[in-house]
Design a protein around this motif. Sequence first.
Motif, PDB file in Angstrom:
ATOM      1  N   GLY A   8       0.818  -1.212   0.000  1.00  0.00           N
ATOM      2  CA  GLY A   8       0.000   0.000   0.000  1.00  0.00           C
ATOM      3  C   GLY A   8       0.845   1.253   0.000  1.00  0.00           C
ATOM      4  O   GLY A   8       0.539   2.233  -0.711  1.00  0.00           O
ATOM      5  N   ARG A   9       1.919   1.260   0.792  1.00  0.00           N
ATOM      6  CA  ARG A   9       2.794   2.443   0.816  1.00  0.00           C
ATOM      7  C   ARG A   9       3.458   2.658  -0.546  1.00  0.00           C
ATOM      8  O   ARG A   9       3.610   3.799  -1.015  1.00  0.00           O
ATOM      9  N   PHE A  10       3.871   1.564  -1.191  1.00  0.00           N
ATOM     10  CA  PHE A  10       4.485   1.678  -2.511  1.00  0.00           C
ATOM     11  C   PHE A  10       3.478   2.233  -3.522  1.00  0.00           C
ATOM     12  O   PHE A  10       3.794   3.101  -4.337  1.00  0.00           O
ATOM     13  N   HIS A  11       2.232   1.740  -3.441  1.00  0.00           N
ATOM     14  CA  HIS A  11       1.182   2.234  -4.332  1.00  0.00           C
ATOM     15  C   HIS A  11       0.961   3.727  -4.129  1.00  0.00           C
ATOM     16  O   HIS A  11       0.859   4.501  -5.101  1.00  0.00           O
ATOM     17  N   ASN A  12       0.917   4.150  -2.887  1.00  0.00           N
ATOM     18  CA  ASN A  12       0.694   5.570  -2.611  1.00  0.00           C
ATOM     19  C   ASN A  12       1.848   6.432  -3.105  1.00  0.00           C
ATOM     20  O   ASN A  12       1.642   7.573  -3.533  1.00  0.00           O
ATOM     21  N   PHE A  13       3.072   5.884  -3.057  1.00  0.00           N
ATOM     22  CA  PHE A  13       4.244   6.628  -3.532  1.00  0.00           C
ATOM     23  C   PHE A  13       4.240   6.744  -5.057  1.00  0.00           C
ATOM     24  O   PHE A  13       4.460   7.823  -5.617  1.00  0.00           O
ATOM     25  N   VAL A  14       3.951   5.631  -5.729  1.00  0.00           N
ATOM     26  CA  VAL A  14       3.972   5.624  -7.199  1.00  0.00           C
ATOM     27  C   VAL A  14       2.783   6.403  -7.754  1.00  0.00           C
ATOM     28  O   VAL A  14       2.930   7.165  -8.713  1.00  0.00           O
ATOM     29  N   ARG A  15       1.622   6.247  -7.150  1.00  0.00           N
ATOM     30  CA  ARG A  15       0.410   6.915  -7.631  1.00  0.00           C
ATOM     31  C   ARG A  15       0.046   8.049  -6.688  1.00  0.00           C
ATOM     32  O   ARG A  15      -1.014   8.096  -6.115  1.00  0.00           O
ATOM     33  N   SER A  16       0.959   8.984  -6.539  1.00  0.00           N
ATOM     34  CA  SER A  16       0.748  10.081  -5.589  1.00  0.00           C
ATOM     35  C   SER A  16      -0.413  10.975  -5.991  1.00  0.00           C
ATOM     36  O   SER A  16      -0.940  11.726  -5.174  1.00  0.00           O
TER      37      SER A  16
ATOM     38  N   SER B 253      -3.255   9.834  -7.029  1.00  0.00           N
ATOM     39  CA  SER B 253      -4.516   9.143  -6.759  1.00  0.00           C
ATOM     40  C   SER B 253      -4.820   9.178  -5.266  1.00  0.00           C
ATOM     41  O   SER B 253      -3.989   9.557  -4.446  1.00  0.00           O
ATOM     42  N   SER B 254      -6.025   8.750  -4.918  1.00  0.00           N
ATOM     43  CA  SER B 254      -6.384   8.696  -3.504  1.00  0.00           C
ATOM     44  C   SER B 254      -5.569   7.621  -2.812  1.00  0.00           C
ATOM     45  O   SER B 254      -5.334   6.548  -3.353  1.00  0.00           O
ATOM     46  N   SER B 255      -5.120   7.929  -1.612  1.00  0.00           N
ATOM     47  CA  SER B 255      -4.255   7.018  -0.879  1.00  0.00           C
ATOM     48  C   SER B 255      -5.014   5.782  -0.412  1.00  0.00           C
ATOM     49  O   SER B 255      -6.214   5.830  -0.149  1.00  0.00           O
ATOM     50  N   VAL B 256      -4.290   4.671  -0.325  1.00  0.00           N
ATOM     51  CA  VAL B 256      -4.828   3.445   0.254  1.00  0.00           C
ATOM     52  C   VAL B 256      -4.303   3.360   1.680  1.00  0.00           C
ATOM     53  O   VAL B 256      -3.105   3.178   1.898  1.00  0.00           O
ATOM     54  N   LEU B 257      -5.185   3.537   2.648  1.00  0.00           N
ATOM     55  CA  LEU B 257      -4.794   3.505   4.047  1.00  0.00           C
ATOM     56  C   LEU B 257      -5.058   2.127   4.629  1.00  0.00           C
ATOM     57  O   LEU B 257      -6.054   1.478   4.298  1.00  0.00           O
ATOM     58  N   ARG B 258      -4.164   1.666   5.493  1.00  0.00           N
ATOM     59  CA  ARG B 258      -4.296   0.363   6.165  1.00  0.00           C
ATOM     60  C   ARG B 258      -4.593  -0.747   5.154  1.00  0.00           C
ATOM     61  O   ARG B 258      -5.564  -1.505   5.271  1.00  0.00           O
ATOM     62  N   ALA B 259      -3.744  -0.842   4.137  1.00  0.00           N
ATOM     63  CA  ALA B 259      -3.958  -1.825   3.076  1.00  0.00           C
ATOM     64  C   ALA B 259      -4.000  -3.240   3.637  1.00  0.00           C
ATOM     65  O   ALA B 259      -4.807  -4.075   3.203  1.00  0.00           O
ATOM     66  N   GLY B 260      -3.134  -3.541   4.601  1.00  0.00           N
ATOM     67  CA  GLY B 260      -3.101  -4.882   5.157  1.00  0.00           C
ATOM     68  C   GLY B 260      -4.366  -5.235   5.903  1.00  0.00           C
ATOM     69  O   GLY B 260      -4.905  -6.346   5.773  1.00  0.00           O
ATOM     70  N   ASP B 261      -4.856  -4.307   6.691  1.00  0.00           N
ATOM     71  CA  ASP B 261      -6.084  -4.528   7.443  1.00  0.00           C
ATOM     72  C   ASP B 261      -7.249  -4.789   6.492  1.00  0.00           C
ATOM     73  O   ASP B 261      -8.027  -5.728   6.679  1.00  0.00           O
TER      74      ASP B 261
END
Length: 665
Positions: free
Chosen positions: A439-447, A449-457
């Motif tokens: 999720g953190r990598f996705h948020n970094f690459v797709r800055s 776009s809307s962030s994905v919070l607590r992807a694991g949960d």
Amino acid sequence: MCGLTGFLDFSLIEPSKRHARIQMMTDSLLHRGPDDYGIWLDDRIALGHRRLAVLDLSEAGKQPMNSACDRFVIAFNGEVYNHLDLRLALENEKASPVWRGNSDTETLIAAIACWGLDKALSKAVGMFALALWDRKNNCLFLARDRMGEKPLYWGWAGRALVFGSELKSLRKHPDFPMKICREATLQYLRFCYVPAPRSIHPGVFKLEPGCILEVKGSFPIEPPHQPLRPGQRIGNLTIRRYWSLNETIKYGANNPINDEECATSQLDVALNKAVERQSISDVPLGAFLSGGIDSSLVVALMQSQTAQPVQTFTVGFDESGFDESPHAKAVARHLGTNHTELSVTDYEARDIIPELPDLYDEPFADSSQIPMHIVCRAAKKEVTVAISGDGGDELFGGYNRYFWGPKIWSRLDSIPFPVRKVMGATIKALPVAGWDAIGRFHNFVRSDSSSVLRAGDKAHRLAERLCGVRGMDDLYRSLISEWDNPGKLISGTVEPLSQLDDPLPSVLDKDPTARMMVQDIRTYLPDDILCKVDRAAMGVSLETRVPMLDPEVVALSARLPMNMKIRDGKGKWALRQILYRHVPQSIIERPKAGFGIPVGVWLRGPLREWAEDLLSEKKLSAEGLLNPEPIRRAWAEHLSERRDWTYRLWNVLMLQTWRERVFGL
């Protein structure tokens, strides 16, 4: 609004003991009715009443009240909003007595004497719970309003049938069963409230909305310790419906209003009529205002009906992500209400927690119970009656699960269940931390776009549903369950059936959204939302009223096609059309937010020591009730921020807080 209690005693104890018992039971409800009290005894029956005077403040409204014919005695909690219309109908039939006063209780008991209980209740528009003693037939009747706005418990204490507005009054009877019902606890752990017809105590039940319990004046051979459901008879006890939600739904589906202008026009008229009826009061009246669709609409209609500014109340919090007060202020400013905004610190909110077991009498884990009680306290300083916008979400499609639940299932339905189980297991094979990294990598690459919070949960929650959901009804149950498998927490107990297992009208077979809404109306609305409002308000002697649950509004909601409720990914379309006639759309439109508080943050910070004590292995396993292992694991994961288990933990903490208060853990 008042409190009632009583018992039907089959042991024929001496009158002085009966008087002492009903006195203690009645005194325990002082908060529900600080203005007056009354008790009435006759042979085996004892009735107690605490009065919060709202209509007819004179002695003519005193309860328990005898009918003019002296056949019936009633203890009544609530309001009958159309009681003047009922009086006129009785007078036109030349069936009215010489009126002693102007109270709705006097009107209702006269209607019962004339038409019978079932017909009188079917004609009554209001919120109520009542106990009625028929002196002629030695018969007790307990009844509750259609939607469950007012509470009513009943059950067994030795050889006495006890009843009352709150469990605390029943507990004052010396033979009350001070035990925990394991089946009810299982249901509580799933839903965060104890669903009707059970209560947290064995052999003690909630009367379901729209029902009448009839008890003949002889002791049953064997008092029932399992819930008695509508249409059932056990010995001299029967339960029947005088109003049916299923029949209302079926009629609405078979008689839809397909013309949008006609639908919104009829709904506008019905809501205005409901607000007008529920604004009648002999004491100061105001309204809760969150700035959302429902409360804003109710306040807008109230303000349109009077030249005086309506008194409105909201509560704001230091935590900006949980603070709805700016939206409420904007609506109040536009409508010109006399607005009170109570700003509350986290410390002040947390200070309410020790009071919750006494307020709710049984475990209750909707954390919005805290801000609800705070805003009720603020309102009580200025008014005696407050109108709320509750009910709009369930009737007109306001919850997020109505939007994306069917979308999720439409994608899952085409995947065979065994394949879904493999997919779920695969997702769970990667730890939460691994998904968080993705999720953190996705948020970094797709800055952008809307962030994905607590992807694991979120990934692991999705996996759990993939592994256990076989149909849309299963998905709904999963969405409303906090602990999906509460049997892991309480071993040796089988989870009982609930009202969710009752049949739904066949007209809903092809509409999963409508099925979810009806399930919420008959379970979540009375047992969570309305319970929360009743206890939070009556704890400070404040009456609350809910115009959205007027019978005409409920019937109209059933006639509206789904596209007049949910459209373009937004709920409450019909309500919005009416609201925009009073308040600009720009003030109202924003993402839906709950009436929440930052409990998860508190549990990792200022509430950590309190929670750690209640979640200790010793206290969890006290009396062999709970299995500590899954709860301790969830607590550790929450503290480490690997998972957000806020609501699961609050659920257990409210159970533990209640156990500590009632049983002294």
